[in-house]
Design a protein around this motif. Sequence first.
Motif, PDB file in Angstrom:
ATOM      1  N   MET A   3      36.726 -31.263 -23.069  1.00 25.17           N
ATOM      2  CA  MET A   3      36.049 -31.944 -21.965  1.00 25.17           C
ATOM      3  C   MET A   3      36.928 -31.966 -20.725  1.00 25.17           C
ATOM      4  O   MET A   3      36.434 -31.875 -19.596  1.00 25.17           O
ATOM      5  CB  MET A   3      35.678 -33.371 -22.382  1.00 25.17           C
ATOM      6  CG  MET A   3      34.858 -34.133 -21.335  1.00 25.17           C
ATOM      7  SD  MET A   3      33.303 -33.314 -20.935  1.00 25.17           S
ATOM      8  CE  MET A   3      32.482 -33.401 -22.530  1.00 25.17           C
ATOM      9  N   GLN A   4      38.243 -32.074 -20.923  1.00 19.07           N
ATOM     10  CA  GLN A   4      39.158 -32.098 -19.790  1.00 19.07           C
ATOM     11  C   GLN A   4      39.355 -30.712 -19.173  1.00 19.07           C
ATOM     12  O   GLN A   4      40.053 -30.576 -18.168  1.00 19.07           O
ATOM     13  CB  GLN A   4      40.499 -32.706 -20.225  1.00 19.07           C
ATOM     14  CG  GLN A   4      40.358 -34.172 -20.617  1.00 19.07           C
ATOM     15  CD  GLN A   4      41.663 -34.808 -21.050  1.00 19.07           C
ATOM     16  OE1 GLN A   4      42.734 -34.455 -20.550  1.00 19.07           O
ATOM     17  NE2 GLN A   4      41.583 -35.738 -21.981  1.00 19.07           N
ATOM     18  N   GLU A   5      38.705 -29.704 -19.772  1.00 21.97           N
ATOM     19  CA  GLU A   5      38.712 -28.346 -19.206  1.00 21.97           C
ATOM     20  C   GLU A   5      37.374 -28.003 -18.554  1.00 21.97           C
ATOM     21  O   GLU A   5      37.220 -26.929 -17.970  1.00 21.97           O
ATOM     22  CB  GLU A   5      38.999 -27.321 -20.306  1.00 21.97           C
ATOM     23  CG  GLU A   5      40.381 -27.440 -20.928  1.00 21.97           C
ATOM     24  CD  GLU A   5      40.539 -26.536 -22.139  1.00 21.97           C
ATOM     25  OE1 GLU A   5      39.519 -25.968 -22.591  1.00 21.97           O
ATOM     26  OE2 GLU A   5      41.672 -26.401 -22.637  1.00 21.97           O
ATOM     27  N   ARG A   6      36.392 -28.905 -18.671  1.00 21.21           N
ATOM     28  CA  ARG A   6      35.059 -28.641 -18.125  1.00 21.21           C
ATOM     29  C   ARG A   6      34.965 -29.222 -16.710  1.00 21.21           C
ATOM     30  O   ARG A   6      35.204 -30.406 -16.493  1.00 21.21           O
ATOM     31  CB  ARG A   6      33.978 -29.228 -19.039  1.00 21.21           C
ATOM     32  CG  ARG A   6      33.971 -28.577 -20.412  1.00 21.21           C
ATOM     33  CD  ARG A   6      32.937 -29.191 -21.343  1.00 21.21           C
ATOM     34  NE  ARG A   6      31.574 -28.880 -20.921  1.00 21.21           N
ATOM     35  CZ  ARG A   6      30.490 -29.254 -21.602  1.00 21.21           C
ATOM     36  NH1 ARG A   6      30.629 -29.957 -22.725  1.00 21.21           N
ATOM     37  NH2 ARG A   6      29.289 -28.935 -21.175  1.00 21.21           N
ATOM     38  N   ILE A  32      32.035 -30.708  -8.627  1.00 19.59           N
ATOM     39  CA  ILE A  32      30.795 -30.637  -7.849  1.00 19.59           C
ATOM     40  C   ILE A  32      30.105 -31.991  -7.822  1.00 19.59           C
ATOM     41  O   ILE A  32      29.651 -32.461  -6.772  1.00 19.59           O
ATOM     42  CB  ILE A  32      29.862 -29.555  -8.433  1.00 19.59           C
ATOM     43  CG1 ILE A  32      30.464 -28.156  -8.192  1.00 19.59           C
ATOM     44  CG2 ILE A  32      28.464 -29.643  -7.829  1.00 19.59           C
ATOM     45  CD1 ILE A  32      29.751 -27.045  -8.931  1.00 19.59           C
ATOM     46  N   LEU A  33      30.032 -32.641  -8.983  1.00 19.62           N
ATOM     47  CA  LEU A  33      29.386 -33.960  -9.046  1.00 19.62           C
ATOM     48  C   LEU A  33      30.222 -35.018  -8.326  1.00 19.62           C
ATOM     49  O   LEU A  33      29.679 -35.859  -7.600  1.00 19.62           O
ATOM     50  CB  LEU A  33      29.171 -34.366 -10.500  1.00 19.62           C
ATOM     51  CG  LEU A  33      28.590 -35.765 -10.729  1.00 19.62           C
ATOM     52  CD1 LEU A  33      27.233 -35.915 -10.041  1.00 19.62           C
ATOM     53  CD2 LEU A  33      28.465 -36.055 -12.222  1.00 19.62           C
ATOM     54  N   VAL A  34      31.530 -34.978  -8.528  1.00 16.84           N
ATOM     55  CA  VAL A  34      32.399 -35.961  -7.879  1.00 16.84           C
ATOM     56  C   VAL A  34      32.285 -35.865  -6.355  1.00 16.84           C
ATOM     57  O   VAL A  34      32.163 -36.889  -5.660  1.00 16.84           O
ATOM     58  CB  VAL A  34      33.860 -35.774  -8.333  1.00 16.84           C
ATOM     59  CG1 VAL A  34      34.809 -36.615  -7.468  1.00 16.84           C
ATOM     60  CG2 VAL A  34      34.012 -36.157  -9.802  1.00 16.84           C
ATOM     61  N   GLN A  85      38.823 -40.899  -8.461  1.00 17.49           N
ATOM     62  CA  GLN A  85      40.065 -40.114  -8.403  1.00 17.49           C
ATOM     63  C   GLN A  85      40.274 -39.380  -9.723  1.00 17.49           C
ATOM     64  O   GLN A  85      39.877 -39.857 -10.789  1.00 17.49           O
ATOM     65  CB  GLN A  85      41.273 -41.036  -8.154  1.00 17.49           C
ATOM     66  CG  GLN A  85      41.426 -41.492  -6.711  1.00 17.49           C
ATOM     67  CD  GLN A  85      40.583 -42.712  -6.414  1.00 17.49           C
ATOM     68  OE1 GLN A  85      40.518 -43.615  -7.229  1.00 17.49           O
ATOM     69  NE2 GLN A  85      39.929 -42.724  -5.254  1.00 17.49           N
ATOM     70  N   TYR A  86      40.903 -38.208  -9.609  1.00 14.23           N
ATOM     71  CA  TYR A  86      41.311 -37.464 -10.805  1.00 14.23           C
ATOM     72  C   TYR A  86      42.670 -37.996 -11.253  1.00 14.23           C
ATOM     73  O   TYR A  86      43.566 -38.184 -10.426  1.00 14.23           O
ATOM     74  CB  TYR A  86      41.415 -35.971 -10.505  1.00 14.23           C
ATOM     75  CG  TYR A  86      40.128 -35.375  -9.969  1.00 14.23           C
ATOM     76  CD1 TYR A  86      39.026 -35.186 -10.787  1.00 14.23           C
ATOM     77  CD2 TYR A  86      40.031 -35.006  -8.627  1.00 14.23           C
ATOM     78  CE1 TYR A  86      37.843 -34.652 -10.286  1.00 14.23           C
ATOM     79  CE2 TYR A  86      38.854 -34.465  -8.115  1.00 14.23           C
ATOM     80  CZ  TYR A  86      37.761 -34.296  -8.949  1.00 14.23           C
ATOM     81  OH  TYR A  86      36.602 -33.761  -8.462  1.00 14.23           O
ATOM     82  N   THR A  87      42.841 -38.227 -12.550  1.00 17.45           N
ATOM     83  CA  THR A  87      44.115 -38.769 -13.030  1.00 17.45           C
ATOM     84  C   THR A  87      45.005 -37.712 -13.666  1.00 17.45           C
ATOM     85  O   THR A  87      46.151 -37.989 -14.005  1.00 17.45           O
ATOM     86  CB  THR A  87      43.872 -39.889 -14.061  1.00 17.45           C
ATOM     87  OG1 THR A  87      43.244 -39.337 -15.217  1.00 17.45           O
ATOM     88  CG2 THR A  87      43.004 -40.988 -13.469  1.00 17.45           C
ATOM     89  N   LYS A  88      44.473 -36.485 -13.805  1.00 23.52           N
ATOM     90  CA  LYS A  88      45.255 -35.432 -14.446  1.00 23.52           C
ATOM     91  C   LYS A  88      45.185 -34.154 -13.619  1.00 23.52           C
ATOM     92  O   LYS A  88      46.039 -33.910 -12.775  1.00 23.52           O
ATOM     93  CB  LYS A  88      44.753 -35.209 -15.876  1.00 23.52           C
ATOM     94  CG  LYS A  88      45.708 -34.437 -16.785  1.00 23.52           C
ATOM     95  CD  LYS A  88      45.189 -34.463 -18.222  1.00 23.52           C
ATOM     96  CE  LYS A  88      46.136 -33.732 -19.160  1.00 23.52           C
ATOM     97  NZ  LYS A  88      45.622 -33.737 -20.566  1.00 23.52           N
ATOM     98  N   GLU A 133      43.114 -31.776 -10.840  1.00 27.45           N
ATOM     99  CA  GLU A 133      42.113 -31.827  -9.779  1.00 27.45           C
ATOM    100  C   GLU A 133      40.840 -31.096 -10.209  1.00 27.45           C
ATOM    101  O   GLU A 133      40.878 -29.937 -10.635  1.00 27.45           O
ATOM    102  CB  GLU A 133      42.671 -31.194  -8.499  1.00 27.45           C
ATOM    103  CG  GLU A 133      41.780 -31.317  -7.290  1.00 27.45           C
ATOM    104  CD  GLU A 133      41.821 -32.708  -6.647  1.00 27.45           C
ATOM    105  OE1 GLU A 133      40.992 -32.955  -5.764  1.00 27.45           O
ATOM    106  OE2 GLU A 133      42.692 -33.514  -7.029  1.00 27.45           O
ATOM    107  N   GLY A 134      39.720 -31.787 -10.116  1.00 28.51           N
ATOM    108  CA  GLY A 134      38.431 -31.172 -10.433  1.00 28.51           C
ATOM    109  C   GLY A 134      37.963 -31.359 -11.860  1.00 28.51           C
ATOM    110  O   GLY A 134      36.878 -30.892 -12.232  1.00 28.51           O
ATOM    111  N   TYR A 135      38.792 -32.058 -12.684  1.00 31.44           N
ATOM    112  CA  TYR A 135      38.465 -32.190 -14.113  1.00 31.44           C
ATOM    113  C   TYR A 135      38.708 -33.630 -14.576  1.00 31.44           C
ATOM    114  O   TYR A 135      39.526 -34.341 -14.000  1.00 31.44           O
ATOM    115  CB  TYR A 135      39.340 -31.237 -14.942  1.00 31.44           C
ATOM    116  CG  TYR A 135      39.144 -29.785 -14.596  1.00 31.44           C
ATOM    117  CD1 TYR A 135      38.222 -29.000 -15.290  1.00 31.44           C
ATOM    118  CD2 TYR A 135      39.877 -29.185 -13.565  1.00 31.44           C
ATOM    119  CE1 TYR A 135      38.032 -27.664 -14.972  1.00 31.44           C
ATOM    120  CE2 TYR A 135      39.692 -27.852 -13.232  1.00 31.44           C
ATOM    121  CZ  TYR A 135      38.769 -27.095 -13.936  1.00 31.44           C
ATOM    122  OH  TYR A 135      38.577 -25.769 -13.619  1.00 31.44           O
TER     123      TYR A 135
END
Length: 409
Positions: free
Chosen positions: A95-98, A102-104, A115-118, A120-122
Amino acid sequence: MNIKLQKSRLQKKSRIDITGSKSESNRLLLLQALYPTIRIHNISNSDDATLMQKALHSDNETKDIHHAGTAMRFLTAYYATQKGQQVLLTGSSRMQERPIQILVEALRQLGASIQYTKNEGYPPLLIKGTQLSKKEVTLQANVSSQYISALLLIAPSLQKGITLTLEGKITSIPYIEMTLSLLNELGVKTSFKNNVITVVPYNAPAEEKEFTVESDWSSASYFYSLVALSEVGTTITLSSYKKESLQGDSCLAEIYTKFGVETIFEEKSITLTKTKETTQEKITLDLKNAPDIAQTIAVTAFGLQLSCEMIGLHTLKIKETDRLVALKTELEKLGASVEITDVSLYLEKTNSIRKNISISTYKDHRMAMAFAPLALRVPIQIEKAEVVSKSYPDFWSDLQSIGVQMEEI
């Protein structure tokens, strides 16, 4: 758990009751969180729906939805609207690779704080709920329909609703229409003209509103495949289904006529019958509106020793696994010749199927279930077969009940 499927023959006549649609269930569960007077019957017993319910009912700040992609998209939108609440939304390593950027970005257009915690974009995502005061949002039209549906589902709870503009050619329209139909049934006013979708604000209904979830058409696909690979005259009745379905995968009824399977719609069920052996040598399909049944169709065509060309498959690369690569790999182990691009798959007609091949499932429920019907042609093994619980926990016991012989190994 690995399962060995012996070469089997289906009962001539059988019946299966299939749980509610995962797609409908998760949409209604999000709406129920926004409007608690909603009552839902025949909710899916899939892992995805169970994880969605667990996340919505948990007081923990961290919400772990494991492999549940629909829940990740829908809950991202939901928690963005929950003023004063902060959550960390995370999932499995896959899931952390999907991608979810776009939704964010669309939610940020509306005023969301995410915010992304790991990476960017995932996922994981740190979401601080706020009052979304803007209404205009724009997306590319060919993105996953789950992004679009996530926005539409929260739209009636927003101050100004949403005006969503889709740029380009729209894909997966049936899933968008499913979302809008459920909103309309609730009483929400919507409009879908050209590439612009409008949802107006809606107050909580004063009285209870009841919804009954139709059974899952994606789950029905495996029984279509079994009937297609069986003897002429074999019938399976499935419930509960309706002819005027909201689910895009209901196109199975028309598609499988190409494989000699006819569908009879009754009051609350469908009966699938193998009426003839197919005379076609090649099947050509555009599955842009129903990509989740591509694996099932490819395996059916292979089992019937037909050529098959499918396009409209661009979303399959970002599912539980890259389904196009996985299909090619596993079909070729069985003796197939397969070519893929980012949007298509071509299966060359073959004259034989290798026996006792062990199929890898890639943590993808549809890989396990799509290959199982080949047991009507050759013995076959399915690795990590418990993965089916993501969408259809009763799959293996239902197959046994209609004549498929198997054992755990």
